[in-house]
Scaffold this motif. Sequence first.
Motif, PDB file in Angstrom:
ATOM      1  N   LEU A   1      75.725 113.326  36.011  1.00 12.12           N
ATOM      2  CA  LEU A   1      76.522 112.645  35.216  1.00 12.12           C
ATOM      3  C   LEU A   1      78.042 112.565  35.948  1.00 12.12           C
ATOM      4  N   SER A   2      78.615 111.484  35.665  1.00 15.98           N
ATOM      5  CA  SER A   2      79.939 111.276  36.345  1.00 15.98           C
ATOM      6  C   SER A   2      81.065 112.301  35.817  1.00 15.98           C
ATOM      7  N   ALA A   3      80.849 113.009  34.891  1.00 14.03           N
ATOM      8  CA  ALA A   3      81.837 114.029  34.225  1.00 14.03           C
ATOM      9  C   ALA A   3      81.079 115.509  34.731  1.00 14.03           C
ATOM     10  N   ASN A   4      82.074 116.446  34.938  1.00 10.79           N
ATOM     11  CA  ASN A   4      81.865 117.837  34.922  1.00 10.79           C
ATOM     12  C   ASN A   4      81.146 118.227  33.670  1.00 10.79           C
ATOM     13  N   GLY A   5      80.392 119.240  33.907  1.00  7.21           N
ATOM     14  CA  GLY A   5      79.603 119.913  32.974  1.00  7.21           C
ATOM     15  C   GLY A   5      80.485 120.040  31.389  1.00  7.21           C
ATOM     16  N   ASP A   6      81.398 120.862  31.882  1.00  3.43           N
ATOM     17  CA  ASP A   6      82.522 121.171  30.594  1.00  3.43           C
ATOM     18  C   ASP A   6      82.798 119.920  29.710  1.00  3.43           C
ATOM     19  N   VAL A   7      83.040 118.706  30.632  1.00  5.11           N
ATOM     20  CA  VAL A   7      83.788 117.633  29.961  1.00  5.11           C
ATOM     21  C   VAL A   7      82.675 117.058  29.247  1.00  5.11           C
ATOM     22  N   ALA A   8      81.385 116.682  29.947  1.00  4.05           N
ATOM     23  CA  ALA A   8      80.390 116.073  29.209  1.00  4.05           C
ATOM     24  C   ALA A   8      79.754 116.799  27.993  1.00  4.05           C
ATOM     25  N   VAL A   9      79.924 118.093  27.886  1.00  5.19           N
ATOM     26  CA  VAL A   9      79.502 118.767  26.731  1.00  5.19           C
ATOM     27  C   VAL A   9      80.425 118.579  25.451  1.00  5.19           C
TER      28      VAL A   9
ATOM     29  N   GLU B   1      76.194 110.097  26.242  1.00  6.69           N
ATOM     30  CA  GLU B   1      76.181 108.860  26.487  1.00  6.69           C
ATOM     31  C   GLU B   1      75.662 108.394  27.892  1.00  6.69           C
ATOM     32  N   GLY B   2      74.802 107.383  27.766  1.00  8.45           N
ATOM     33  CA  GLY B   2      74.302 106.830  28.955  1.00  8.45           C
ATOM     34  C   GLY B   2      75.187 106.446  29.923  1.00  8.45           C
ATOM     35  N   SER B   3      76.668 105.973  29.480  1.00  5.80           N
ATOM     36  CA  SER B   3      77.619 105.511  30.389  1.00  5.80           C
ATOM     37  C   SER B   3      77.816 106.708  31.124  1.00  5.80           C
TER      38      SER B   3
ATOM     39  N   MET C   1      77.599 103.047  37.834  1.00  2.00           N
ATOM     40  CA  MET C   1      76.954 103.674  36.818  1.00  2.00           C
ATOM     41  C   MET C   1      75.297 103.318  36.944  1.00  2.00           C
ATOM     42  N   ALA C   2      74.804 104.277  36.641  1.00  2.96           N
ATOM     43  CA  ALA C   2      73.227 104.239  36.713  1.00  2.96           C
ATOM     44  C   ALA C   2      72.577 103.826  35.159  1.00  2.96           C
ATOM     45  N   GLY C   3      73.131 104.267  34.409  1.00  2.00           N
ATOM     46  CA  GLY C   3      72.430 103.918  33.010  1.00  2.00           C
ATOM     47  C   GLY C   3      71.530 104.814  32.666  1.00  2.00           C
ATOM     48  N   VAL C   4      70.860 104.614  31.582  1.00  2.00           N
ATOM     49  CA  VAL C   4      69.456 105.488  31.298  1.00  2.00           C
ATOM     50  C   VAL C   4      68.098 105.088  31.775  1.00  2.00           C
ATOM     51  N   SER C   5      67.940 103.717  32.474  1.00  2.00           N
ATOM     52  CA  SER C   5      66.910 103.414  32.905  1.00  2.00           C
ATOM     53  C   SER C   5      66.027 104.370  33.849  1.00  2.00           C
ATOM     54  N   GLY C   6      65.000 104.652  33.857  1.00  2.00           N
ATOM     55  CA  GLY C   6      64.297 105.673  34.847  1.00  2.00           C
ATOM     56  C   GLY C   6      64.421 106.885  34.411  1.00  2.00           C
TER      57      GLY C   6
END
Length: 80
Positions: free
Chosen positions: A66-74, A52-54, A1-6
């Motif tokens: 993101l690590s999740a598909n668009g419909d899941v992240a929403v 979430e940054g995770s 996971m990359a997180g929010v840095s950058g």
Amino acid sequence: MAGVSGIKEHMEVIGADGVHIGTVDRVDGDRIKLTKADSGQGSHKGHHHFIEGSLVAEIEGSKVRLSANGDVAVTMEEEK
């Protein structure tokens, strides 16, 4: 996971499936705050949403993937 840095303002946020989720307004702690323009319709219209940054898998140029598909992240967004 990359997180929010950058992560910077105006970067595009896309799901693992390549679907546009929103545009970064700013980073707020360990969350990404999306612009109101990407807030959706109906009861969501005019509210800021957070991701979430995770969920950040990687940063590709000016895109946050993101690590999740668009419909899941929403469904994981939070209103404030």
